[in-house]
Design an enzyme around this catalytic site. Structure first.
Site, PDB file in Angstrom:
ATOM      1  N   ARG A  49      -4.205   4.425   5.930  1.00  0.00           N
ATOM      2  CA  ARG A  49      -4.516   3.114   6.521  1.00  0.00           C
ATOM      3  C   ARG A  49      -3.369   2.840   7.481  1.00  0.00           C
ATOM      4  O   ARG A  49      -2.209   2.819   7.071  1.00  0.00           O
ATOM      5  CB  ARG A  49      -4.601   2.064   5.407  1.00  0.00           C
ATOM      6  CG  ARG A  49      -4.630   0.609   5.873  1.00  0.00           C
ATOM      7  CD  ARG A  49      -5.908   0.338   6.651  1.00  0.00           C
ATOM      8  NE  ARG A  49      -6.100  -1.070   6.901  1.00  0.00           N
ATOM      9  CZ  ARG A  49      -5.520  -1.759   7.883  1.00  0.00           C
ATOM     10  NH1 ARG A  49      -4.671  -1.166   8.696  1.00  0.00           N
ATOM     11  NH2 ARG A  49      -5.784  -3.034   8.055  1.00  0.00           N
ATOM     12  N   GLU A  57     -14.197  -4.316  11.893  1.00  0.00           N
ATOM     13  CA  GLU A  57     -15.010  -3.510  10.980  1.00  0.00           C
ATOM     14  C   GLU A  57     -16.047  -2.723  11.787  1.00  0.00           C
ATOM     15  O   GLU A  57     -16.381  -3.094  12.914  1.00  0.00           O
ATOM     16  CB  GLU A  57     -15.713  -4.419   9.964  1.00  0.00           C
ATOM     17  CG  GLU A  57     -14.763  -5.205   9.092  1.00  0.00           C
ATOM     18  CD  GLU A  57     -13.953  -4.328   8.165  1.00  0.00           C
ATOM     19  OE1 GLU A  57     -14.454  -3.286   7.714  1.00  0.00           O
ATOM     20  OE2 GLU A  57     -12.801  -4.698   7.883  1.00  0.00           O
ATOM     21  N   ARG A  91      -5.011   3.558  -0.798  1.00  0.00           N
ATOM     22  CA  ARG A  91      -4.753   4.355   0.402  1.00  0.00           C
ATOM     23  C   ARG A  91      -3.270   4.261   0.767  1.00  0.00           C
ATOM     24  O   ARG A  91      -2.628   3.242   0.535  1.00  0.00           O
ATOM     25  CB  ARG A  91      -5.581   3.839   1.593  1.00  0.00           C
ATOM     26  CG  ARG A  91      -7.063   3.882   1.365  1.00  0.00           C
ATOM     27  CD  ARG A  91      -7.820   3.262   2.510  1.00  0.00           C
ATOM     28  NE  ARG A  91      -7.490   1.841   2.635  1.00  0.00           N
ATOM     29  CZ  ARG A  91      -8.130   0.994   3.431  1.00  0.00           C
ATOM     30  NH1 ARG A  91      -9.112   1.412   4.200  1.00  0.00           N
ATOM     31  NH2 ARG A  91      -7.780  -0.279   3.485  1.00  0.00           N
TER      32      ARG A  91
END
Length: 161
Positions: A49, A57, A91
């Site tokens: 990330r 998004e 992540r």
């Protein structure tokens, strides 16, 4: 006492350097504008990330453009990165570099994401965002760009309605 303090400072500095060990890998997937999959030299994949940036998004306006920007920059290319944190999804949050460029800065400079001020105090990134806004680059060309977390909340509220 002075020797103890110096030793403690040395240990702290070693720990911080180890926490920021530069790693190398090849980008084998781009999930969205701020999330990539990297293959290391031991054939292990890691989801990264990107630190300090929040991109739209996938289904949000400019989401596909942000993903394409990241893909054009680093897909199937060798990157250098260091992990700064883990996010709530497990992540690795990382600062990613390619061709002597900081990917997050390039994304923000080109209007493909917001400077993630909740997790970053970088003046340079804040200035890059302001400049992209003023020049109406990327998502800033939209009259009312919606921050990704606000967009997700609105989508959830719409589904529950």
């Amino acid at each position: 006492m002075k020797k103890i303090i110096i030793t403690a400072l040395l240990i702290l500095s070693i720990c911080s350097v180890q926490a920021q060990t530069m790693l190398t890998g090849t980008v084998v997937g781009v999930k969205d504008g701020d999330t990539v999959e990297v293959l290391d030299d031991q054939n292990k994949t890691t989801i990264l990330r990107l630190a300090e940036v929040d991109c739209p998004e996938k289904k949000q306006p400019y989401g596909k453009a942000a993903k394409q920007f990241t893909s054009n920059a680093i897909y199937r290319k060798t990157i250098h990165y260091f992990v700064t944190d883990k996010d709530r999804y497990g992540r690795s949050v990382a600062k990613v570099f390619y061709k002597n460029k900081y990917l997050t800065a390039e994304i923000i400079k080109n209007g493909m994401g917001w400077h993630y001020k909740k997790y970053s105090r970088s003046r340079e990134l804040a200035q890059l965002e302001q400049k992209a806004r003023a020049q109406k680059k990327g998502l800033w060309a939209d009259a009312n760009p919606i921050y990704p977390s606000d967009w997700r909340k609105a989508r959830r509220a719409k589904k529950n309605y």
